[in-house]
Design an enzyme around this catalytic site. Sequence first.
Site, short mmCIF file in Angstrom:
data_model
loop_
_atom_site.label_atom_id
_atom_site.label_comp_id
_atom_site.label_asym_id
_atom_site.label_seq_id
_atom_site.Cartn_x
_atom_site.Cartn_y
_atom_site.Cartn_z
N GLU A 33 2.11 40.72 -1.18
CA GLU A 33 2.46 42.00 -0.58
C GLU A 33 3.92 41.91 -0.15
O GLU A 33 4.30 40.97 0.56
CB GLU A 33 1.57 42.29 0.63
CG GLU A 33 1.76 43.67 1.22
CD GLU A 33 0.83 43.95 2.39
OE1 GLU A 33 0.97 45.03 3.00
OE2 GLU A 33 -0.01 43.08 2.70
N ARG A 82 -6.68 27.34 1.86
CA ARG A 82 -5.26 27.58 2.05
C ARG A 82 -4.58 26.30 2.56
O ARG A 82 -5.24 25.36 3.01
CB ARG A 82 -5.04 28.71 3.06
CG ARG A 82 -5.56 28.40 4.46
CD ARG A 82 -5.32 29.55 5.40
NE ARG A 82 -3.89 29.77 5.60
CZ ARG A 82 -3.40 30.82 6.25
NH1 ARG A 82 -4.20 31.75 6.74
NH2 ARG A 82 -2.10 30.94 6.42
N LYS A 95 2.81 35.34 9.19
CA LYS A 95 3.98 36.20 9.00
C LYS A 95 4.44 36.81 10.33
O LYS A 95 5.63 36.92 10.60
CB LYS A 95 3.66 37.32 8.00
CG LYS A 95 3.60 36.88 6.56
CD LYS A 95 3.37 38.08 5.65
CE LYS A 95 3.30 37.67 4.19
NZ LYS A 95 3.05 38.83 3.30
#
Length: 609
Positions: free
Chosen positions: A65, A304, A314
């Site tokens: 994204e 992850r 983020k």
Amino acid sequence: MSTPHPTAPAASETKVSNFLRQIIENDLDKGTYASRRWAGSPGDAAHHAAGEPDPAKIRTRFPPEPNGYLHVGHAKSICINFGLAKEYGGVCHLRFDDTNPEKEDTEYVNSIIDAVKWLGFDWAQLGQAAGSAAPYQASDYFDFMYRAAEALIQAGHAYVDEQSAEDMRANRGDFGKPGVDSPFRTRTAEQNLTRFREMRDGQLADGAAVLRAKIDMASPNINMRDPAIYRIRRATHHHTGDTWCIYPMYTFAHPIEDALEQITHSICTLEFEDQRPFYDWLMERLCECGLLAAPSPKQYEFARLNLTYVITSKRKLAQLVNEGKVSGWDDPRMPTIVGLRRRGYTPESLRLFADRIGVTKSDSWIDYSTLEGCLREDLENKAHRGMAVLDPVKLVLTNWAEAFGSDSYTEACTQPALPHSAVAEGQTPPADRTFLIGKEVWIEHEDFEEVPPKGYKRLFPGNVVRLKGGYVIECTGCARDAAGQVTEVHAKVIPGTKSGTPGADSVKAKAAITWVSVADGVPAEVRLYDRLFAEAHPDAGGKDFLQSLNPDSLKVVTAYVEPSLAGAQPDQKFQFERFGYFVADRADHVAGSKPVFNRVTGLKDSWGK
């Protein structure tokens, strides 16, 4: 003895097996996707039916994204997706998942493209020249997504819900209580279609209604309790402008993007595992409607990256930037790819790291030293050597004129740019470094002790050491200022002992120290970067991660470097002998006039020691 899979890597390139490779090889053996066709661009079932048999054995994707800078966790995902596609004769698509107009920006788009290229990957289709393909964008599929939503409504699989957000949340239930049907759930397909078109046409306010999939409000998987698939959001999109005032939810858009691009293996991290049933449900419904063709993509999840001394949120990374805790997204202490690159990490070291830590389905922590170790391994035979003095004090060779006829006399010294052991067989070694030696040189403060501790082998009165690549010298003492601080170290040069000459071994030296000549040494700014956080898990248990910041994560010193270092180009890596690996800063370093170096990592892991 079994033969290797025909599309697997050659024996010399064999990778360690993992569950993703096993899934792919099983699908290739069974021909799961052998009937697929590819029309040369993304599209629906009819579009691809007119195409040729897909030349790609598999298709993966990397779908960031564009709402922030990529970090080291994304680097792992890039290496997995692009790496698997390359191994098995496939293609990996770079796709921007730009379905949220409020958080996206072309700045992030450009940084993502640059990061993927820098890591060494390309998303060109088979038969296309490298670098010739534009990335895909989810926003290019908005028309199809809307068509798919209408098809679900007409088939009775979706409805417009006008409950308040609070009522929807309350009626969703929880893990111990089933959800409650919305009072709008029984609307007819015609009523829902009319209302959805009113949403599209801007006749309803933001938040007044959402389109929900009609699945099962009693499902034990809360994600299957009629999830929202479209919401009203009046926001200008960086790509489509103001064309739309409704936008698809990520969980609805993502499977469709995969299907339109004929993705075979949709690989993501474990937090999307609970969304997989909806992914499969949506694919089945759209295949039933005839919009998509079987076989549809399948989603697979891996753990992850959890790296000690690092945060990858983020939001928290943005907080570090916005509150001035770091100098920007490319601060060399940041775990962003732009930060790692400026710090001096190489694409090869990050690919080696991704390969070394492997792919699993269980969460675990990787120690930061593993990442640094991969970098050292990559730079060991690449980074040219050089000498730098980071904490300088002047060494005066008091008998220089007596030995060589003049205090101003200088002499050239040479040293290999790479040790002979670092030059691969058949490779031409790089040219030697050349630098001067004269009456005065810079040495490290710690290389002199007037009263040496036990075992100390460097400079102290009466001791003999070698200036590396130069002469053997004998220390005679020092000069001090009024405060008692050493301002000069004094020694005598021993003629005939220069490195590389027949007399080099005529005097036995107990140690060799690094140095830089006053005659040709160049002042340089050296930024001694260290780990940004002092704790291995800076945000564990919900604690304030800012309290874990390492106050010593950056020290800036004025050093002296030999001429070969001062002439470096930005982003060129070196090993400062005895200190570790350094890089000429890609933003601030100016060759010859403004040398600026960043410490990448030490010669070995010494954190906390």
